[in-house]
Design a protein around this motif. Structure first.
Motif, PDB file in Angstrom:
ATOM      1  N   HIS A   2       0.846  -1.193   0.000  1.00  0.00           N
ATOM      2  CA  HIS A   2       0.000   0.000   0.000  1.00  0.00           C
ATOM      3  C   HIS A   2       0.885   1.248   0.000  1.00  0.00           C
ATOM      4  O   HIS A   2       1.749   1.403   0.838  1.00  0.00           O
ATOM      5  N   THR A   3       0.691   2.107  -0.983  1.00  0.00           N
ATOM      6  CA  THR A   3       1.406   3.390  -0.965  1.00  0.00           C
ATOM      7  C   THR A   3       0.388   4.511  -0.882  1.00  0.00           C
ATOM      8  O   THR A   3      -0.532   4.585  -1.703  1.00  0.00           O
ATOM      9  N   SER A   4       0.519   5.363   0.101  1.00  0.00           N
ATOM     10  CA  SER A   4      -0.424   6.459   0.238  1.00  0.00           C
ATOM     11  C   SER A   4       0.108   7.673  -0.515  1.00  0.00           C
ATOM     12  O   SER A   4       1.315   7.855  -0.656  1.00  0.00           O
ATOM     13  N   ALA A   5      -0.818   8.482  -1.014  1.00  0.00           N
ATOM     14  CA  ALA A   5      -0.433   9.689  -1.749  1.00  0.00           C
ATOM     15  C   ALA A   5       0.279  10.651  -0.797  1.00  0.00           C
ATOM     16  O   ALA A   5      -0.054  10.711   0.389  1.00  0.00           O
ATOM     17  N   PRO A   6       1.276  11.399  -1.300  1.00  0.00           N
ATOM     18  CA  PRO A   6       1.942  12.361  -0.417  1.00  0.00           C
ATOM     19  C   PRO A   6       0.975  13.466  -0.024  1.00  0.00           C
ATOM     20  O   PRO A   6       0.073  13.801  -0.795  1.00  0.00           O
ATOM     21  N   PRO A   7       1.149  14.041   1.185  1.00  0.00           N
ATOM     22  CA  PRO A   7       0.335  15.204   1.520  1.00  0.00           C
ATOM     23  C   PRO A   7       0.617  16.318   0.523  1.00  0.00           C
ATOM     24  O   PRO A   7       1.772  16.513   0.123  1.00  0.00           O
TER      25      PRO A   7
END
Ligand SMILES: CC(C)(COP(=O)(O)OP(=O)(O)OC[C@H]1O[C@@H](n2cnc3c(N)ncnc32)[C@H](O)[C@@H]1OP(=O)(O)O)[C@@H](O)C(=O)NCCC(=O)NCCS
Length: 187
Positions: A2-7
């Motif tokens: 899982h890779t979350s989008a950067p803030p």
């Protein structure tokens, strides 16, 4: 995995009376190219020389989107009564330090009216009040009197001189370090 989008910054439209900061479009490209070939703009910013219409399209279509999508910053057109007069942005954002750096230029036809002072206040207030940023920096060459004036009028505090920290077409240059913190008095 899982890779979350950067803030990232909100893709916002900011308004203060006749002044609006919003997304750049391909329709701005001719005036961006004209402004970026101006000798004062070329004097202080290490832009391509000459600055072509294709350079402006690359900036609008690639660089500005990459800045927002990567979380590095945001680029906004400055419009006065709807007319394009310049660009202001944030870059080199660190979410860990909750800090970012403002950069800006005005086309020759937008100067001398206090537009950039207002634009810098508007963008800085927005970043500090709504975007989770605690410190906005501005880096200005000590000989760039017009830009020193903008930073001071927009409420930035001078912290010192960063020796040979930047560059122009003339070579390395010192930079005055300015900042505004979220809890500084408002200008
Ligand atoms: C830096 C730059 C944006 C400053 O532009 P500017 O027009 O001087 O800045 P402002 O929009 O804040 O306007 C200030 C001027 O408007 C005048 N003005 C008129 N009404 C005003 C108002 N309500 N509030 C503030 N200033 C006002 C000021 O007297 C000042 O004019 P002066 O320099 O003749 O005294 C411009 O010179 C530029 O684009 N330079 C090239 C690129 C560059 O150096 N970028 C910054 C790199 S760090």
């Amino acid at each position: 995995m899982h890779t979350s989008a950067p803030p990232r910054f909100e893709d916002a439209v900011l308004r203060d009376g006749d002044l609006q900061l919003d997304a750049l479009t391909v329709l701005d490209a001719p005036r961006i190219a004209e402004a970026c070939n101006d000798p004062q703009t070329q004097r202080w910013l290490p832009l391509p020389t000459p600055y072509s219409h294709d350079d402006a399209l690359f900036y609008v279509n690639q660089m500005a989107h990459h800045s927002l999508d990567s979380g590095d910053g945001i680029e906004r057109a400055i419009r006065l009564d709807g007319d394009f007069v310049g660009v202001i942005g944030l870059k080199e954002t660190s979410r860990a330090a909750a800090k970012t750096e403002a950069g800006y230029w005005l086309a020759p036809w937008g100067r001398g009216q206090g537009v950039m002072t207002r634009a810098l206040r508007l963008l800085t207030d927005w970043a500090l009040d709504t975007q989770g940023i605690g410190r906005v920096e501005a880096h200005v060459a000590p000989e760039n009197g017009a830009s020193l004036g903008v930073a001071r009028r927009a409420g930035f505090i001078e912290e010192g001189l960063m020796r040979r920290a930047g560059f122009t077409h003339a070579g390395p240059t010192d930079l005055v370090l300015f900042s505004r913190l979220a809890d500084d008095p408002r200008p």
